[in-house]
Design an enzyme around this catalytic site. Structure first.
Site, PDB file in Angstrom:
ATOM      1  N   ASN A 125       0.802  -1.223   0.000  1.00  0.00           N
ATOM      2  CA  ASN A 125       0.000   0.000   0.000  1.00  0.00           C
ATOM      3  C   ASN A 125       0.839   1.280   0.000  1.00  0.00           C
ATOM      4  OD1 ASN A 125       0.665  -0.862   2.646  1.00  0.00           O
ATOM      5  ND2 ASN A 125      -0.934   0.432   3.533  1.00  0.00           N
ATOM      6  N   GLU A 171       3.568  -4.683  12.227  1.00  0.00           N
ATOM      7  CA  GLU A 171       2.548  -3.647  12.054  1.00  0.00           C
ATOM      8  C   GLU A 171       1.466  -4.270  11.192  1.00  0.00           C
ATOM      9  OE1 GLU A 171       0.041  -1.464  10.943  1.00  0.00           O
ATOM     10  OE2 GLU A 171       1.432  -0.609   9.483  1.00  0.00           O
ATOM     11  N   CYS A 173      -3.646   1.396   6.840  1.00  0.00           N
ATOM     12  CA  CYS A 173      -3.965   0.779   8.128  1.00  0.00           C
ATOM     13  C   CYS A 173      -4.674   1.739   9.067  1.00  0.00           C
ATOM     14  CB  CYS A 173      -2.693   0.260   8.796  1.00  0.00           C
ATOM     15  SG  CYS A 173      -1.820  -0.981   7.832  1.00  0.00           S
TER      16      CYS A 173
END
Length: 481
Positions: A154, A249, A287
């Site tokens: 991303n 993460e 996120c």
């Protein structure tokens, strides 16, 4: 002729026996080919990283800082070229891609500054007790060993920067594995790294297929694993390498809370605009994109109307168009998954206020209300341009709703009250609380990471540097203190 992008093995350009195709998510066109390293080439890269550990750790701070400064400058100089590459392989609108390149340059610039001041040592007198008379402890940090950095699709340049720059700053070698869908930005970064005088072996960029990743994760010569990506993969890494230092993460289910005191027209316009923008700016593939809006009942109806209007005003289409706000998802399969989750929610009783349509890899920015508690959208990270609206009564109920999630990455709280801001910081089970804005704000030098299922460890340049190193104490004896 389609370009085949070489990979970087121990700092030098190499080609493998095979290559895989990288396609533009918007129209499916072939962007380029990425060379795939053989198992023998991967072994060579790992061996070279291990061999250069001591040399790289002993490199003077000014040498590492100069290399990092060079990368930051070159990223700025190549902004347009790199932004268009990010757009081509990722589908990110060009205006957001330019922002990503700028952030990556900032990461390297921060790393250069940290390299100059990090690890000066902390002296501690030990003569606080009689047995410590004449003794002084000096504590410094030293690299844990070679880092395996695994980056997501991303942010194909900036999240690569967050793996590589801290490693160079502390003088520890890194093997970088970019996402198979978006390897070209990382390989372009390799071109810039190759312009520096960093020791051979101190870095490699290897587009290894995902099915070969477990072997690297288990390799005992790579004691640090830094992973950004999906929860199942991340927790699987931790389970398979329990004795390694692993940072994860893993995403979130970010909430924007609008409290009763955020009630003027100007307040609600600002909140609605930020929510609409940051629910959709990466086609929701961030996120910390806004997935849940939790609004006090006193402002809920006015906010809903504004949010829907601003979401509908988001310009969708070809990401190379300067006016486009929302491009496609990374693949048609990703858009189909989002579509299925929204369809499930609507079938279960959710109210579709806008959006809900898919065309290829693109999914229209979507707003839902009355989301049933048990549907997938209520429980998991959608990673798409979808947000849901929730009415609550009071601050306590709002904060309880934020915490009613297995994830805890960041939250945004729209309030003017400083006591409420500190209460949010104290009570919300997340890694970051943003007051007066959406949860999607991130400065690359601040600590970034989550609680609960959102992962372990922190990114942000200095915090990653600490994760890549450990404390070692030196005790000096017989001193006249």
């Amino acid at each position: 002729m389609t370009t085949t992008h070489a990979f970087w093995l121990a700092g030098r350009r190499e080609s493998g026996l095979e290559a895989f195709e990288v396609h533009h998510p918007w129209d499916g066109s072939l962007v380029g080919l990425a060379g795939v390293p053989t198992e023998e080439q991967v072994e060579e890269a790992v061996a070279a990283a291990v061999a250069v550990r001591a040399e790289f750790a002993a490199t003077p701070a000014h040498v590492r800082a100069a290399a990092l400064d060079h990368v930051a400058r070159r990223l700025v100089e190549r902004t347009e070229e790199l932004a268009r590459l990010v757009t081509a392989e990722n589908g990110k609108p060009i205006k957001w891609a330019r922002g990503e390149v700028g952030r990556a340059a900032s990461v390297f610039r921060w790393a250069a500054e940290e390299a100059r001041r990090f690890n000066g040592g902390d002296a501690q007198r030990l003569d606080t007790d009689a047995g410590g008379a004449g003794r002084l402890a000096l504590t410094r940090r030293f690299p844990r060993g070679v880092v395996l950095g695994i980056a997501p699709f991303n942010f194909p340049l900036n999240l690569v920067a967050h793996k590589v720059a801290p490693a160079i700053a502390v003088g520890t070698p890194i093997i970088l594995k970019p996402a198979p869908a978006t390897p070209l930005s990382a390989l372009a970064l390799g071109e810039i790294l190759a312009e520096t005088e960093l020791p051979a072996g101190s870095w490699s960029v290897l587009p290894v297929p995902n099915d070969r990743m477990p072997a690297l994760v288990r390799d005992e010569r790579l004691p640090v694993v830094s992973f950004t990506g999906s929860g199942p993969v991340g927790w699987g890494i931790l389970d398979s390498a329990p004795r390694k230092h692993v940072t994860l993460e893993l995403g979130g289910n970010a909430a924007a809370v609008v409290l009763a005191d955020w009630s003027s027209e100007q307040d609600l316009e600002w909140a609605a605009g930020r929510i609409a923008t940051f629910a959709n700016y990466q086609a929701g593939q961030s996120c910390i994109s806004v997935q849940r809006v939790i609004a006090d009942a006193s402002v809920y109806d006015r906010l809903v109307a504004k949010v829907v209007a601003k979401v509908e005003a988001q310009v969708t289409g070809d990401p190379s168009d300067e006016t486009v706000d929302v491009g496609p998802l990374v693949s048609e399969a990703a858009a189909q998954r989002v579509e299925s989750w929204v369809d499930e929610a609507v079938a279960a009783g959710a109210t579709l206020l806008t959006g809900g349509k898919r065309e290829g890899a693109s999914y229209a920015p979507t707003v839902l209300a009355d989301l049933p508690a048990g549907v997938t959208l209520a429980c998991e990270e959608v990673f798409g341009p979808v947000l849901s609206l929730h009415r609550v009564d009071g601050t306590e109920a709002a904060f309880a709703a934020v915490n009613d999630s297995p994830y805890g990455l960041q939250a945004g709280v729209f309030t003017h009250d400083v006591q409420t801001a500190f209460r949010a910081h104290r009570e919300l089970e997340v890694g970051g609380v943003v007051i007066g804005d959406a949860p999607s704000y991130r400065a690359d030098q601040m600590p970034y990471g989550g609680a609960k299922q959102s992962g372990v460890g922190r990114e942000g340049v200095r915090y990653a540097m600490e994760d890549y190193t450990y404390e070692r104490v030196l005790v000096l004896t017989g001193l006249a203190l």
